[in-house]
Design an enzyme around this catalytic site. Structure first.
Site, PDB file in Angstrom:
ATOM      1  CE  LYS A  53      -3.830  -2.468   2.051  1.00  0.00           C
ATOM      2  NZ  LYS A  53      -4.510  -2.942   3.264  1.00  0.00           N
ATOM      3  CD  GLN A  97      -3.437  -4.553   6.353  1.00  0.00           C
ATOM      4  OE1 GLN A  97      -3.329  -3.605   5.605  1.00  0.00           O
ATOM      5  NE2 GLN A  97      -4.076  -5.664   6.001  1.00  0.00           N
ATOM      6  CG  ASP A 120     -11.010  -0.751   3.779  1.00  0.00           C
ATOM      7  OD1 ASP A 120     -11.486  -0.783   2.620  1.00  0.00           O
ATOM      8  OD2 ASP A 120     -10.411  -1.710   4.273  1.00  0.00           O
TER       9      ASP A 120
END
Ligand code: NAP
Length: 285
Positions: A53, A97, A120
């Site tokens: 990422k 994460q 997200d």
């Protein structure tokens, strides 16, 4: 059978983002989007994901921050880092994460991310927006699946779509997006009793289970479109939730693993970061 090449589609999305970053921000002397990733503990797969990422951010001209917390970090340690990033005006998006080490309450910690920085789309506010069709940002994997289908001209309207898996991260979110595209959606999970009967009726089958090669040819209708979300590390290497070798010969489209949904997820993460950055700048101007 045609391969749904996520790597290729993701590259074209990233190219557009790189261009937009240059023309909208760099050339105008404005601050560029910055993604902050928080990683807790020593999960080797998580470390690989966060590194890729970060690399993706830099490749399109974004800034990248990685906050590393120890395996024994407490909930309040993680929340403190989130609060600090929430306040930092240079940070456009925050990604926690997953999975977190055992003992940490994921939902509780996620709820501390500012919805305006929730790249997200996993805070309750952003999931509520998604499920009520007022989406700000959709979870990256879920929207990546929709975009790869659209890229290949696959119409979802009126199709029987079956999603195996009901996580907020993937299953429930992609089911909602498919329904928004007017597919008729069935969600299956570990307590579904007649799974094969349902999957055999799927025009579009999404496998988001986390079990290597779980979906076999006898579970799939001839000519179906199959999207394999699974990423499973086995002795034989990285495999999906679909038994690609047996399934590929009877379907019309299928995503490979690797090179299917994975790269799309990263491209959508960049796309969501850009969008949140644009919104934050608009709000400040
Ligand atoms: P998850 O939270 O563990 O959810 C798995 C789902 O599969 C659950 O809803 C579970 O049902 C269901 N399931 C488990 N066994 C089943 C069975 N025998 N029959 C039917 N359903 C079953 O996992 P996730 O986060 O959604 O991720 C799923 C997979 O996608 C994993 O391999 C993950 O690594 C991968 N993934 C890939 C990407 C990417 O970028 N490619 C992104 C995210 C995740 P219950 O709810 O009843 O337990």
């Amino acid at each position: 059978m045609e391969i749904l090449n996520g790597k290729l589609v993701a590259e074209s999305i990233k190219e557009k983002i790189k261009h937009a970053t240059q023309s909208e921000f760099v050339e105008k002397g404005k601050s560029v989007p910055v993604l902050a990733c928080i990683i807790v503990g020593d999960n080797p797969a998580s470390k690989v994901y966060v590194a890729s990422k970060e690399k993706a951010c830099l490749s399109v001209g974004f800034g990248s921050i990685v906050k590393v917390l120890k395996e024994d970090a407490s909930e309040s340690d993680v929340i403190d880092v989130i609060e600090e990033l929430n306040k930092d005006e240079s940070v456009s998006g925050i990604l926690l994460q997953l999975p977190l080490p055992k003992g940490l309450d994921e939902r509780k910690i996620i709820s501390h991310i500012s919805p305006e920085k929730d790249v997200d789309g996993l805070t309750e506010i952003n999931l509520g927006r998604l499920f009520s069709k007022r989406t700000l940002v959709a979870p990256c994997t879920a929207i990546g699946i929709i975009h790869i289908l659209e890229h290949y001209g696959i119409c979802m309207e009126g199709k029987n779509a079956v999603v195996i898996g009901r996580s907020l991260l993937v299953g429930k979110s992609v089911a909602s997006l498919l329904e928004e595209k007017n597919a008729t959606v069935t969600i299956c999970h570990s307590k579904t009793t007649n799974l094969e009967e349902i999957t055999k009726n799927a025009d579009i089958l999404i496998a988001a289970i986390g079990k290597p090669k779980f979906v076999t040819a006898d579970m799939v209708k001839d000519g179906a479109i199959v999207v394999d979300v699974g990423i499973n590390r086995t002795d034989a290497g990285l495999v999906g939730d679909v038994d690609f070798e047996s399934v590929a010969s009877k379907v019309s489209f299928i995503t490979p693993v690797p090179g299917g949904v994975g790269p799309m997820t990263i491209a959508e993460l960049l796309s969501n970061t850009l969008l949140l950055h644009e919104k934050a700048q608009e709000a400040r101007e």
